[in-house]
Design a protein around this motif. Sequence first.
Motif, PDB file in Angstrom:
ATOM      1  N   TYR A  19       0.802  -1.140   0.106  1.00  0.00           N
ATOM      2  CA  TYR A  19       0.208   0.140   0.040  1.00  0.00           C
ATOM      3  C   TYR A  19       0.880   0.930   0.265  1.00  0.00           C
ATOM      4  O   TYR A  19       0.832   2.351  -0.520  1.00  0.00           O
ATOM      5  N   VAL A  20       2.174   1.647   0.477  1.00  0.00           N
ATOM      6  CA  VAL A  20       2.348   2.267   1.049  1.00  0.00           C
ATOM      7  C   VAL A  20       3.666   2.882  -0.451  1.00  0.00           C
ATOM      8  O   VAL A  20       3.838   3.767  -0.859  1.00  0.00           O
ATOM      9  N   SER A  21       4.260   1.208  -1.547  1.00  0.00           N
ATOM     10  CA  SER A  21       4.328   1.783  -2.039  1.00  0.00           C
ATOM     11  C   SER A  21       3.696   2.107  -3.712  1.00  0.00           C
ATOM     12  O   SER A  21       3.988   2.957  -4.469  1.00  0.00           O
ATOM     13  N   HIS A  22       2.725   2.164  -3.130  1.00  0.00           N
ATOM     14  CA  HIS A  22       1.608   1.622  -4.107  1.00  0.00           C
ATOM     15  C   HIS A  22       1.267   2.947  -4.314  1.00  0.00           C
ATOM     16  O   HIS A  22       0.985   4.595  -5.006  1.00  0.00           O
ATOM     17  N   ARG A  43       3.103   5.761  -2.807  1.00  0.00           N
ATOM     18  CA  ARG A  43       4.180   6.700  -3.400  1.00  0.00           C
ATOM     19  C   ARG A  43       3.913   6.974  -4.707  1.00  0.00           C
ATOM     20  O   ARG A  43       4.110   7.934  -5.594  1.00  0.00           O
ATOM     21  N   ARG A  44       4.321   5.793  -5.421  1.00  0.00           N
ATOM     22  CA  ARG A  44       4.070   5.442  -7.411  1.00  0.00           C
ATOM     23  C   ARG A  44       2.783   6.299  -7.910  1.00  0.00           C
ATOM     24  O   ARG A  44       3.301   7.143  -8.425  1.00  0.00           O
ATOM     25  N   GLN A  45       1.824   6.717  -6.827  1.00  0.00           N
ATOM     26  CA  GLN A  45       0.528   7.418  -7.258  1.00  0.00           C
ATOM     27  C   GLN A  45       0.746   8.643  -6.981  1.00  0.00           C
ATOM     28  O   GLN A  45       0.560   9.634  -7.544  1.00  0.00           O
ATOM     29  N   HIS A  82       3.910   9.811  -6.737  1.00  0.00           N
ATOM     30  CA  HIS A  82       4.639  10.562  -8.108  1.00  0.00           C
ATOM     31  C   HIS A  82       4.157  10.982  -8.745  1.00  0.00           C
ATOM     32  O   HIS A  82       4.896  11.941 -10.591  1.00  0.00           O
ATOM     33  N   ALA A  83       3.131   9.788  -9.654  1.00  0.00           N
ATOM     34  CA  ALA A  83       3.135  10.271 -10.880  1.00  0.00           C
ATOM     35  C   ALA A  83       1.578  11.507 -11.068  1.00  0.00           C
ATOM     36  O   ALA A  83       2.570  12.026 -12.539  1.00  0.00           O
ATOM     37  N   LYS A  84       1.766  12.310 -10.605  1.00  0.00           N
ATOM     38  CA  LYS A  84       0.612  13.339 -10.436  1.00  0.00           C
ATOM     39  C   LYS A  84       1.890  14.812 -10.594  1.00  0.00           C
ATOM     40  O   LYS A  84       1.332  15.919 -10.753  1.00  0.00           O
ATOM     41  N   LYS A  85       3.508  14.016 -10.480  1.00  0.00           N
ATOM     42  CA  LYS A  85       3.981  15.087 -10.572  1.00  0.00           C
ATOM     43  C   LYS A  85       4.296  15.520 -11.895  1.00  0.00           C
ATOM     44  O   LYS A  85       4.414  14.639 -13.004  1.00  0.00           O
TER      45      LYS A  85
END
Length: 174
Positions: free
Chosen positions: A162-165, A167-169, A171-174
């Motif tokens: 969940y934490v990794s997911h 984080r990926r979300q 970073h994808a928004k940036k």
Amino acid sequence: MMCVMAAVMEGQLADLGSWQPVDCSIDKALGLVGTRSAMLILREAYYGTRRFDGFAARVGITDAAAARQLRKLTAAGLLGKQPYQEEGKRTRYEYVLTDMGRGLLPAVLALMQWGDAYLQSGPAPLRLVEESTGTPVRVQVRSENGREIGLEQLGIRLNEDYVSHKRRQRHAKK
């Protein structure tokens, strides 16, 4: 008798004052099925009710309330709609459980089991059994190796997936 035992909160979750239950699955589930009429419509679907009139009558709610809950449960994916047509009549729809709706069965049966134990003044009105053998059925919390787990033996830890997911979300928004 009051029991003070609780689940074992692990790691950063041990300090309840330092975190909030963001994205809580219990909160999300209750937002979807946390009303009396929603749960009783699901009960009826498990019992085999499929038609609108049956849901409204067996749950004891108005047609408007039944329509509202059936729309909500269908839109959420717990129920699906299938067309049927009686001879000489227009096509109508019946409601069937989806995999998502069937997946909620243990939670509904756990509520039933709890109500049987703590809210009935006598024996439970219904008995859950394995159909082919008549063996009683119970909902229990068990580890993957089959051991029954009590509240005090239940560890709750942060899910690193969940934490990794998340984080990926971010970073994808940036």
